[in-house]
Write a protein that holds these residues in place. Structure first.
Motif, PDB file in Angstrom:
ATOM      1  N   PHE A  31       0.810  -1.220   0.000  1.00  0.00           N
ATOM      2  CA  PHE A  31       0.000   0.000   0.000  1.00  0.00           C
ATOM      3  C   PHE A  31       0.844   1.272   0.000  1.00  0.00           C
ATOM      4  N   ASN A  32       2.173   1.079  -0.120  1.00  0.00           N
ATOM      5  CA  ASN A  32       3.095   2.219  -0.183  1.00  0.00           C
ATOM      6  C   ASN A  32       2.848   3.207   0.970  1.00  0.00           C
ATOM      7  N   VAL A  33       2.795   2.673   2.170  1.00  0.00           N
ATOM      8  CA  VAL A  33       2.531   3.483   3.355  1.00  0.00           C
ATOM      9  C   VAL A  33       3.713   4.417   3.612  1.00  0.00           C
ATOM     10  N   SER A  34       3.423   5.676   3.896  1.00  0.00           N
ATOM     11  CA  SER A  34       4.475   6.655   4.139  1.00  0.00           C
ATOM     12  C   SER A  34       5.267   6.308   5.393  1.00  0.00           C
ATOM     13  N   GLU A  35       6.598   6.442   5.277  1.00  0.00           N
ATOM     14  CA  GLU A  35       7.468   6.166   6.419  1.00  0.00           C
ATOM     15  C   GLU A  35       7.243   7.166   7.553  1.00  0.00           C
ATOM     16  N   PHE A  36       6.692   8.324   7.251  1.00  0.00           N
ATOM     17  CA  PHE A  36       6.449   9.335   8.270  1.00  0.00           C
ATOM     18  C   PHE A  36       5.172   9.057   9.061  1.00  0.00           C
ATOM     19  N   ILE A  37       4.370   8.112   8.555  1.00  0.00           N
ATOM     20  CA  ILE A  37       3.128   7.765   9.240  1.00  0.00           C
ATOM     21  C   ILE A  37       3.250   6.417   9.943  1.00  0.00           C
ATOM     22  N   PHE A  38       3.673   5.408   9.211  1.00  0.00           N
ATOM     23  CA  PHE A  38       3.772   4.067   9.766  1.00  0.00           C
ATOM     24  C   PHE A  38       4.953   3.358   9.117  1.00  0.00           C
ATOM     25  N   PRO A  39       6.127   3.406   9.747  1.00  0.00           N
ATOM     26  CA  PRO A  39       7.334   2.844   9.127  1.00  0.00           C
ATOM     27  C   PRO A  39       7.283   1.329   9.030  1.00  0.00           C
ATOM     28  N   SER A  40       7.908   0.817   8.009  1.00  0.00           N
ATOM     29  CA  SER A  40       7.985  -0.628   7.814  1.00  0.00           C
ATOM     30  C   SER A  40       9.077  -1.214   8.705  1.00  0.00           C
ATOM     31  N   PRO A  41       9.048  -2.533   8.935  1.00  0.00           N
ATOM     32  CA  PRO A  41      10.121  -3.164   9.705  1.00  0.00           C
ATOM     33  C   PRO A  41      11.505  -2.905   9.118  1.00  0.00           C
ATOM     34  N   ALA A  42      11.597  -2.847   7.785  1.00  0.00           N
ATOM     35  CA  ALA A  42      12.891  -2.582   7.151  1.00  0.00           C
ATOM     36  C   ALA A  42      13.393  -1.183   7.516  1.00  0.00           C
ATOM     37  N   ARG A  43      12.490  -0.213   7.519  1.00  0.00           N
ATOM     38  CA  ARG A  43      12.857   1.150   7.884  1.00  0.00           C
ATOM     39  C   ARG A  43      13.261   1.237   9.359  1.00  0.00           C
ATOM     40  N   ILE A  44      12.547   0.537  10.211  1.00  0.00           N
ATOM     41  CA  ILE A  44      12.886   0.524  11.633  1.00  0.00           C
ATOM     42  C   ILE A  44      14.266  -0.071  11.841  1.00  0.00           C
ATOM     43  N   ALA A  45      14.540  -1.186  11.156  1.00  0.00           N
ATOM     44  CA  ALA A  45      15.860  -1.816  11.273  1.00  0.00           C
ATOM     45  C   ALA A  45      16.950  -0.881  10.780  1.00  0.00           C
ATOM     46  N   SER A  46      16.675  -0.149   9.699  1.00  0.00           N
ATOM     47  CA  SER A  46      17.641   0.801   9.170  1.00  0.00           C
ATOM     48  C   SER A  46      17.945   1.915  10.166  1.00  0.00           C
ATOM     49  N   GLN A  47      16.888   2.412  10.817  1.00  0.00           N
ATOM     50  CA  GLN A  47      17.064   3.476  11.812  1.00  0.00           C
ATOM     51  C   GLN A  47      17.793   2.959  13.055  1.00  0.00           C
ATOM     52  N   LEU A  48      17.495   1.735  13.447  1.00  0.00           N
ATOM     53  CA  LEU A  48      18.199   1.140  14.593  1.00  0.00           C
ATOM     54  C   LEU A  48      19.693   1.028  14.307  1.00  0.00           C
ATOM     55  N   ASN A  49      20.028   0.644  13.093  1.00  0.00           N
ATOM     56  CA  ASN A  49      21.435   0.527  12.716  1.00  0.00           C
ATOM     57  C   ASN A  49      22.104   1.895  12.615  1.00  0.00           C
ATOM     58  N   GLU A  50      21.382   2.859  12.060  1.00  0.00           N
ATOM     59  CA  GLU A  50      21.954   4.191  11.859  1.00  0.00           C
ATOM     60  C   GLU A  50      22.205   4.919  13.178  1.00  0.00           C
ATOM     61  N   PHE A  51      21.293   4.767  14.119  1.00  0.00           N
ATOM     62  CA  PHE A  51      21.397   5.493  15.385  1.00  0.00           C
ATOM     63  C   PHE A  51      21.694   4.555  16.552  1.00  0.00           C
ATOM     64  N   HIS A  52      22.387   3.457  16.288  1.00  0.00           N
ATOM     65  CA  HIS A  52      22.575   2.444  17.326  1.00  0.00           C
ATOM     66  C   HIS A  52      23.327   2.964  18.550  1.00  0.00           C
ATOM     67  N   ALA A  53      24.305   3.836  18.343  1.00  0.00           N
ATOM     68  CA  ALA A  53      25.071   4.344  19.480  1.00  0.00           C
ATOM     69  C   ALA A  53      24.185   5.190  20.396  1.00  0.00           C
ATOM     70  N   GLU A  54      23.396   6.068  19.810  1.00  0.00           N
ATOM     71  CA  GLU A  54      22.503   6.913  20.609  1.00  0.00           C
ATOM     72  C   GLU A  54      21.424   6.078  21.284  1.00  0.00           C
ATOM     73  N   ILE A  55      20.904   5.103  20.564  1.00  0.00           N
ATOM     74  CA  ILE A  55      19.860   4.247  21.136  1.00  0.00           C
ATOM     75  C   ILE A  55      20.401   3.449  22.317  1.00  0.00           C
ATOM     76  N   LEU A  56      21.605   2.925  22.177  1.00  0.00           N
ATOM     77  CA  LEU A  56      22.210   2.167  23.272  1.00  0.00           C
ATOM     78  C   LEU A  56      22.409   3.039  24.508  1.00  0.00           C
ATOM     79  N   LYS A  57      22.807   4.278  24.300  1.00  0.00           N
ATOM     80  CA  LYS A  57      22.997   5.190  25.430  1.00  0.00           C
ATOM     81  C   LYS A  57      21.682   5.411  26.164  1.00  0.00           C
TER      82      LYS A  57
END
Length: 257
Positions: A31-57
């Motif tokens: 349904f091509n859901v906007s990432e700004f409304i409801f992110p997909s698991p792939a997008r969440i995983a990407s964000q977790l990897n990108e901000f992993h240091a801050e998230i761990l803190k």
């Protein structure tokens, strides 16, 4: 290879989780859901990897604050549960009041705690404590208060005093109730800490959720939720393992299936 029922029970949550994530990803993609409304698991995983240091803190801050509040809830919950469960008068007097207190929304206490202790660790620790001590207290009290009268009469005839009955029989009998309450209380403690951090802290997963939401980084916000859920699941499983190791006698029936 045919899996045993025990192996199926062990793998069932993971299989269900994979199916849920796959359906989630498929819906977002189809349904091509906007990432700004409801992110997909792939997008969440990407964000977790990108901000992993801050998230761990922030995750570490939420974890140790939760553990401090949870430790206090264990001490207070066990002591109050022992008091309530060991005396019919105390049970009749205190239990209804504690039930009424537990019905109060704990988020409403946060502004008061901020006035008393300021923004930071204090409100988060106390919110985690306030929201998690009640299940522990109730289960300890229930385990002691429901001690069979016949068993108590037999022990009294054999010369046991009331204190001996409570300590040597009542408390061991309450252990399954106690561990059951810990598994519930630890998840509540994480909820309390996160809610407090959203309004009364400048660190922690709750603060990260508010910051990510205000900057429209919904993938990061969902990632924070995933981290909190993972920490709660790990602690839940830890208590489940300790429970099976220390109260195997209470699980004899389930081990045969």
């Amino acid at each position: 290879m045919k899996l045993s029922q025990k192996q199926m029970q062990r793998w069932a949550p993971w299989v269900l989780l994979v199916i849920f994530i796959a359906i989630w990803q498929a819906i977002c993609s189809a349904f091509n859901v906007s990432e700004f409304i409801f992110p997909s698991p792939a997008r969440i995983a990407s964000q977790l990897n990108e901000f992993h240091a801050e998230i761990l803190k922030h995750a570490w801050r939420t974890f140790w604050v939760t553990m401090v509040g949870f430790a206090i809830s264990i001490v207070v919950g066990v002591l109050m549960g022992f008091l309530i469960g060991s005396s019919r008068i105390a049970y009749a007097a205190i239990y209804p009041l504690m039930t009424g207190f537990n019905a109060l929304p704990k988020a409403a206490f946060i502004p008061i705690l901020v006035v008393w202790f300021g923004i930071g660790v204090g409100p988060a620790v106390l919110t985690a404590f306030l929201i998690s001590f009640f299940p522990i207290m109730v289960n300890i009290a229930t385990g002691l208060a429901t001690l069979e009268p016949e068993l108590e009469d037999v022990l009294r005839v054999l010369g046991a005093k009331r204190w001996d009955v409570l300590i040597k029989v009542g408390l061991p009998r309450s252990l399954p109730y106690f561990y059951g309450s810990l598994k519930v209380a630890i998840t509540l403690a994480f909820v309390g800490t996160t809610v407090s951090e959203m309004t009364a802290a400048n660190e922690g997963i709750g603060y990260l959720l508010m910051s990510a939401g205000s900057s429209m980084q919904m993938g990061l916000a969902f990632g924070g939720l995933v981290v909190v859920g993972a920490m709660a699941m790990i602690m839940y499983e830890l208590f489940a393992i300790v429970e099976k190791r220390t109260t195997a006698w209470a699980h004899r029936g389930s081990q045969n299936h």
